[in-house]
Design a protein around this motif. Structure first.
Motif, PDB file in Angstrom:
ATOM      1  N   VAL A   1       0.852  -1.181   0.000  1.00  0.00           N
ATOM      2  CA  VAL A   1       0.000   0.000   0.000  1.00  0.00           C
ATOM      3  C   VAL A   1       0.893   1.238   0.000  1.00  0.00           C
ATOM      4  O   VAL A   1       1.798   1.366   0.832  1.00  0.00           O
ATOM      5  CB  VAL A   1      -0.938   0.029   1.218  1.00  0.00           C
ATOM      6  CG1 VAL A   1      -1.803   1.285   1.213  1.00  0.00           C
ATOM      7  CG2 VAL A   1      -1.821  -1.221   1.235  1.00  0.00           C
ATOM      8  N   ILE A   2       0.662   2.138  -0.946  1.00  0.00           N
ATOM      9  CA  ILE A   2       1.477   3.348  -1.081  1.00  0.00           C
ATOM     10  C   ILE A   2       0.552   4.552  -1.060  1.00  0.00           C
ATOM     11  O   ILE A   2      -0.382   4.641  -1.866  1.00  0.00           O
ATOM     12  CB  ILE A   2       2.273   3.330  -2.396  1.00  0.00           C
ATOM     13  CG1 ILE A   2       3.142   2.079  -2.457  1.00  0.00           C
ATOM     14  CG2 ILE A   2       3.122   4.587  -2.531  1.00  0.00           C
ATOM     15  CD1 ILE A   2       3.686   1.793  -3.825  1.00  0.00           C
ATOM     16  N   THR A   3       0.797   5.475  -0.155  1.00  0.00           N
ATOM     17  CA  THR A   3      -0.050   6.660  -0.019  1.00  0.00           C
ATOM     18  C   THR A   3       0.776   7.915  -0.252  1.00  0.00           C
ATOM     19  O   THR A   3       1.812   8.127   0.383  1.00  0.00           O
ATOM     20  CB  THR A   3      -0.684   6.716   1.379  1.00  0.00           C
ATOM     21  OG1 THR A   3      -1.415   5.512   1.626  1.00  0.00           O
ATOM     22  CG2 THR A   3      -1.632   7.902   1.492  1.00  0.00           C
ATOM     23  N   TRP A   4       0.323   8.733  -1.202  1.00  0.00           N
ATOM     24  CA  TRP A   4       0.944  10.035  -1.424  1.00  0.00           C
ATOM     25  C   TRP A   4       0.522  10.982  -0.306  1.00  0.00           C
ATOM     26  O   TRP A   4      -0.651  11.055   0.045  1.00  0.00           O
ATOM     27  CB  TRP A   4       0.492  10.623  -2.757  1.00  0.00           C
ATOM     28  CG  TRP A   4       1.060   9.953  -3.965  1.00  0.00           C
ATOM     29  CD1 TRP A   4       0.473   8.972  -4.702  1.00  0.00           C
ATOM     30  CD2 TRP A   4       2.316  10.219  -4.591  1.00  0.00           C
ATOM     31  NE1 TRP A   4       1.296   8.610  -5.756  1.00  0.00           N
ATOM     32  CE2 TRP A   4       2.429   9.375  -5.701  1.00  0.00           C
ATOM     33  CE3 TRP A   4       3.363  11.111  -4.315  1.00  0.00           C
ATOM     34  CZ2 TRP A   4       3.536   9.365  -6.547  1.00  0.00           C
ATOM     35  CZ3 TRP A   4       4.464  11.120  -5.151  1.00  0.00           C
ATOM     36  CH2 TRP A   4       4.549  10.255  -6.246  1.00  0.00           C
TER      37      TRP A   4
ATOM     38  N   LYS B   1       0.841  16.934   9.899  1.00  0.00           N
ATOM     39  CA  LYS B   1      -0.422  16.407  10.405  1.00  0.00           C
ATOM     40  C   LYS B   1      -0.894  15.230   9.554  1.00  0.00           C
ATOM     41  O   LYS B   1      -1.352  14.210  10.079  1.00  0.00           O
ATOM     42  CB  LYS B   1      -1.465  17.525  10.408  1.00  0.00           C
ATOM     43  CG  LYS B   1      -2.860  17.115  10.843  1.00  0.00           C
ATOM     44  CD  LYS B   1      -3.807  18.298  10.763  1.00  0.00           C
ATOM     45  CE  LYS B   1      -5.233  17.897  11.139  1.00  0.00           C
ATOM     46  NZ  LYS B   1      -6.173  19.047  11.044  1.00  0.00           N
ATOM     47  N   HIS B   2      -0.777  15.349   8.243  1.00  0.00           N
ATOM     48  CA  HIS B   2      -1.195  14.273   7.346  1.00  0.00           C
ATOM     49  C   HIS B   2      -0.252  13.078   7.442  1.00  0.00           C
ATOM     50  O   HIS B   2      -0.695  11.923   7.414  1.00  0.00           O
ATOM     51  CB  HIS B   2      -1.245  14.787   5.910  1.00  0.00           C
ATOM     52  CG  HIS B   2      -2.270  15.847   5.692  1.00  0.00           C
ATOM     53  ND1 HIS B   2      -2.157  16.793   4.685  1.00  0.00           N
ATOM     54  CD2 HIS B   2      -3.425  16.139   6.342  1.00  0.00           C
ATOM     55  CE1 HIS B   2      -3.202  17.606   4.729  1.00  0.00           C
ATOM     56  NE2 HIS B   2      -3.969  17.235   5.731  1.00  0.00           N
ATOM     57  N   LEU B   3       1.032  13.352   7.525  1.00  0.00           N
ATOM     58  CA  LEU B   3       2.018  12.280   7.614  1.00  0.00           C
ATOM     59  C   LEU B   3       1.820  11.460   8.885  1.00  0.00           C
ATOM     60  O   LEU B   3       1.835  10.221   8.847  1.00  0.00           O
ATOM     61  CB  LEU B   3       3.429  12.865   7.567  1.00  0.00           C
ATOM     62  CG  LEU B   3       4.584  11.866   7.525  1.00  0.00           C
ATOM     63  CD1 LEU B   3       4.493  10.988   6.288  1.00  0.00           C
ATOM     64  CD2 LEU B   3       5.920  12.599   7.565  1.00  0.00           C
ATOM     65  N   ARG B   4       1.610  12.132   9.984  1.00  0.00           N
ATOM     66  CA  ARG B   4       1.372  11.409  11.257  1.00  0.00           C
ATOM     67  C   ARG B   4       0.078  10.612  11.194  1.00  0.00           C
ATOM     68  O   ARG B   4       0.000   9.493  11.718  1.00  0.00           O
ATOM     69  CB  ARG B   4       1.334  12.408  12.421  1.00  0.00           C
ATOM     70  CG  ARG B   4       2.690  12.929  12.838  1.00  0.00           C
ATOM     71  CD  ARG B   4       2.613  13.609  14.207  1.00  0.00           C
ATOM     72  NE  ARG B   4       1.710  14.747  14.185  1.00  0.00           N
ATOM     73  CZ  ARG B   4       2.092  16.010  13.944  1.00  0.00           C
ATOM     74  NH1 ARG B   4       3.366  16.262  13.689  1.00  0.00           N
ATOM     75  NH2 ARG B   4       1.224  16.986  13.950  1.00  0.00           N
ATOM     76  N   PHE B   5      -0.935  11.194  10.559  1.00  0.00           N
ATOM     77  CA  PHE B   5      -2.219  10.495  10.444  1.00  0.00           C
ATOM     78  C   PHE B   5      -2.060   9.173   9.692  1.00  0.00           C
ATOM     79  O   PHE B   5      -2.585   8.139  10.112  1.00  0.00           O
ATOM     80  CB  PHE B   5      -3.230  11.395   9.737  1.00  0.00           C
ATOM     81  CG  PHE B   5      -4.472  10.679   9.288  1.00  0.00           C
ATOM     82  CD1 PHE B   5      -5.414  10.235  10.219  1.00  0.00           C
ATOM     83  CD2 PHE B   5      -4.700  10.431   7.945  1.00  0.00           C
ATOM     84  CE1 PHE B   5      -6.559   9.560   9.810  1.00  0.00           C
ATOM     85  CE2 PHE B   5      -5.845   9.773   7.528  1.00  0.00           C
ATOM     86  CZ  PHE B   5      -6.767   9.331   8.458  1.00  0.00           C
ATOM     87  N   VAL B   6      -1.322   9.212   8.584  1.00  0.00           N
ATOM     88  CA  VAL B   6      -1.127   7.987   7.794  1.00  0.00           C
ATOM     89  C   VAL B   6      -0.374   6.943   8.612  1.00  0.00           C
ATOM     90  O   VAL B   6      -0.761   5.771   8.664  1.00  0.00           O
ATOM     91  CB  VAL B   6      -0.378   8.288   6.481  1.00  0.00           C
ATOM     92  CG1 VAL B   6       0.009   6.996   5.763  1.00  0.00           C
ATOM     93  CG2 VAL B   6      -1.238   9.151   5.572  1.00  0.00           C
TER      94      VAL B   6
ATOM     95  N   LEU C   1      -4.140   5.824  10.077  1.00  0.00           N
ATOM     96  CA  LEU C   1      -4.704   5.232   8.864  1.00  0.00           C
ATOM     97  C   LEU C   1      -4.198   3.812   8.628  1.00  0.00           C
ATOM     98  O   LEU C   1      -5.003   2.871   8.488  1.00  0.00           O
ATOM     99  CB  LEU C   1      -4.372   6.112   7.656  1.00  0.00           C
ATOM    100  CG  LEU C   1      -5.037   5.722   6.336  1.00  0.00           C
ATOM    101  CD1 LEU C   1      -6.556   5.834   6.436  1.00  0.00           C
ATOM    102  CD2 LEU C   1      -4.522   6.584   5.192  1.00  0.00           C
ATOM    103  N   TYR C   2      -2.894   3.619   8.591  1.00  0.00           N
ATOM    104  CA  TYR C   2      -2.354   2.294   8.312  1.00  0.00           C
ATOM    105  C   TYR C   2      -2.719   1.276   9.395  1.00  0.00           C
ATOM    106  O   TYR C   2      -3.121   0.152   9.067  1.00  0.00           O
ATOM    107  CB  TYR C   2      -0.841   2.374   8.106  1.00  0.00           C
ATOM    108  CG  TYR C   2      -0.443   2.779   6.694  1.00  0.00           C
ATOM    109  CD1 TYR C   2      -1.389   3.250   5.784  1.00  0.00           C
ATOM    110  CD2 TYR C   2       0.874   2.684   6.256  1.00  0.00           C
ATOM    111  CE1 TYR C   2      -1.042   3.607   4.495  1.00  0.00           C
ATOM    112  CE2 TYR C   2       1.236   3.038   4.957  1.00  0.00           C
ATOM    113  CZ  TYR C   2       0.277   3.497   4.081  1.00  0.00           C
ATOM    114  OH  TYR C   2       0.626   3.842   2.793  1.00  0.00           O
TER     115      TYR C   2
ATOM    116  N   LEU D   1       5.899   9.703  -0.044  1.00  0.00           N
ATOM    117  CA  LEU D   1       5.155   8.479  -0.272  1.00  0.00           C
ATOM    118  C   LEU D   1       5.379   7.578   0.938  1.00  0.00           C
ATOM    119  O   LEU D   1       6.528   7.310   1.315  1.00  0.00           O
ATOM    120  CB  LEU D   1       5.625   7.729  -1.521  1.00  0.00           C
ATOM    121  CG  LEU D   1       5.583   8.415  -2.877  1.00  0.00           C
ATOM    122  CD1 LEU D   1       6.870   9.207  -3.125  1.00  0.00           C
ATOM    123  CD2 LEU D   1       5.421   7.380  -3.977  1.00  0.00           C
ATOM    124  N   VAL D   2       4.309   7.125   1.543  1.00  0.00           N
ATOM    125  CA  VAL D   2       4.399   6.238   2.696  1.00  0.00           C
ATOM    126  C   VAL D   2       4.045   4.829   2.231  1.00  0.00           C
ATOM    127  O   VAL D   2       2.954   4.591   1.713  1.00  0.00           O
ATOM    128  CB  VAL D   2       3.466   6.688   3.823  1.00  0.00           C
ATOM    129  CG1 VAL D   2       3.600   5.770   5.030  1.00  0.00           C
ATOM    130  CG2 VAL D   2       3.768   8.133   4.230  1.00  0.00           C
TER     131      VAL D   2
END
Length: 471
Positions: A323-326, A332-337, A341-342, A379-380
């Motif tokens: 799974v790859i998320t842009w 805030k978004h990076l920590r959320f993912v 999220l993951y 990309l995470v």
């Protein structure tokens, strides 16, 4: 191939070359011709090689670069008109940085960043009506977090990019600015938004639903008739042929690459994708993240973190799915993912990569240390880890472990949010013959299933030009 160079820090990609290596050839019958050779749909222009049987058992096929001649049972000849399309190269003509900062301004920014990291409030003098007053520029916690993160990855970005850019100069893929200085920049005319795909998705919710048993796929084959709006929004549309197909939607024409499939819908209407029963070995997600500029411009609708968590990744992911998320540069978004999220999808975090955007002359599109815009995005990467052990596809096939950090360096498309292709950089980390899915896509790729409420956006005919044609 889209990979121009591969070094230990990552890859230098040619996004335009990747698009133009897709077989964007549209086959149409040339008029006048016999009735048996007439296309079956006014809205679908293409021909598959396996459809020759429709011309009778004695049909023969001869081909040149741009013409295919067909002979009927009655001996009459039909010609097939072939048009080949390429993506408009000027959409990748990024010769100079978007923002060029003077040296003293860069120094000032660096000093401001250093002061802020030390908790110093910078005082700025502002001239107002001949008088000077002072105010304090105070950065919020999110901006301070972004600065701290930038300091942590800065050397990785700078050193890795420099190595790949130097290889690009050696091979001639990149060119010093002086070689292109005399090139006149022509204004780019983009397609008018006469067919707003996201609004059509909203409209489609009010159309009568097809029978649930029919909500599977719509294959664009030889016996197709007109593709209705209802069909397009309620089924996964597949082009399984070796040729590009052209569809007309609300008067607008779109090119569908060979071996591609898509579902045009919003997040409330994903059930046709789920009803197909397929699972995927790679899922790439480019969520419409919420931010201030999006709110102001109303350029596209965004999703809240809660809505993003509701995407049914567990139902779409095969065992060990990558799974790859842009992710934007907001911490805030990076920590959320990573933290919410993951874990909610049973996805284990394995790596964090970066896409670095450069000009054709090898410069960052924004100053690396800019306080506002950065020349990179994140990309995470994660792997689906099932709580219950399940047999893996081709368990005897080994794939390489995913490196903790890699760079993808490329000249960006000038179209907003047209991300670089990932298939070639991921091939060593995915099992052969893997199934690929892109969510919130705005374009189609061969071998991929794409979903989103603007999934056909960059397939619009106006983004392409005819390279060759004939009859």
């Amino acid at each position: 191939m889209s990979v121009v160079h591969q070094l230990s820090p990552g890859w230098l990609l040619d996004h335009l070359s990747f698009i133009n290596k897709i077989n964007y050839q549209v086959h149409q019958h040339h008029e006048p011709c016999c009735s048996k050779c007439e296309p079956t749909s006014a809205h679908l222009d293409s021909l598959q090689m396996d459809s020759m049987s429709s011309f009778g058992s004695s049909a023969t096929l001869t081909a040149s670069h741009s013409t295919v001649k067909l002979e009927n049972d009655d001996g009459r000849n039909c010609e097939m008109f072939i048009q080949k399309y390429v993506f408009r190269s000027e959409l990748f003509d990024v010769t100079i940085p978007y923002i060029t900062s003077a040296i003293h301004k860069e120094c000032q920014q660096s000093k401001e960043k250093e002061d802020l990291m030390n908790g110093v409030k910078k005082e700025v003098s502002i001239s107002t009506l001949g008088k000077k007053r002072k105010r304090c520029v105070v950065f919020n916690q999110g901006e301070l977090d972004a600065m701290e993160y930038h300091i942590k990855i800065r050397e990785l970005i700078l050193d890795g990019s420099s190595q790949l850019i130097q290889e690009g100069f050696k091979s001639g893929f990149l060119h010093p600015l002086s070689e292109k200085w005399n090139k006149c920049s022509q204004p780019i005319t983009l397609p008018l938004d006469t067919c707003n795909l996201s609004e059509l998705c909203e409209m489609a919710k009010h159309l009568p639903s097809l029978n649930e048993m029919e909500l599977l796929t719509l294959q664009l084959m030889k016996d197709d008739v007109s593709v209705t709006v209802q069909d397009l929004f309620s089924r996964v549309v597949e082009n399984n042929s070796s040729f590009t197909k052209m569809i007309t939607l609300m008067g607008q024409k779109y090119l569908l690459p060979p071996k591609s499939s898509f579902l045009l819908s919003d997040i409330s209407c994903m059930h046709p994708l789920l009803n197909c029963g397929k699972t995927y070995d790679v899922i790439v997600i480019d969520p419409p993240w919420q931010n201030k500029s999006v709110k102001r411009s109303k350029r596209y609708s965004y999703l809240s973190p809660l809505q993003i968590k509701q995407i049914p990744i567990p139902k779409l992911a095969a065992p060990d799915c990558l799974v790859i998320t842009w992710v934007t540069n907001r911490q805030k978004h990076l920590r959320f993912v990573k933290e919410e999220l993951y874990p909610s999808w049973s996805v284990e975090l394995v790596a964090e990569w970066h896409w670095v955007k450069i000009t054709n002359s090898g410069e960052f599109v924004f100053p690396l240390d800019s306080l506002h815009k950065k020349p990179y995005e994140g990309l995470v990467l994660g792997r689906v880890r099932e709580k219950t052990a399940l047999p893996l596809r081709n368990a005897d096939v080994k794939v390489l472990p995913i490196p903790e950090h890699k760079l993808i360096v490329s000249v960006p498309c000038t179209l907003h949010s047209h991300k670089p292709p990932l298939a070639e950089v991921l091939k060593d980390y995915v099992k052969p013959e893997g199934q690929y899915l892109e969510l919130f896509a705005r374009n189609l790729q061969p071998g991929w299933t794409s979903w989103g409420n603007e999934v056909l956006k960059f397939q619009h005919m106006d983004y392409f030009i005819v390279l060759e044609s004939g009859s």
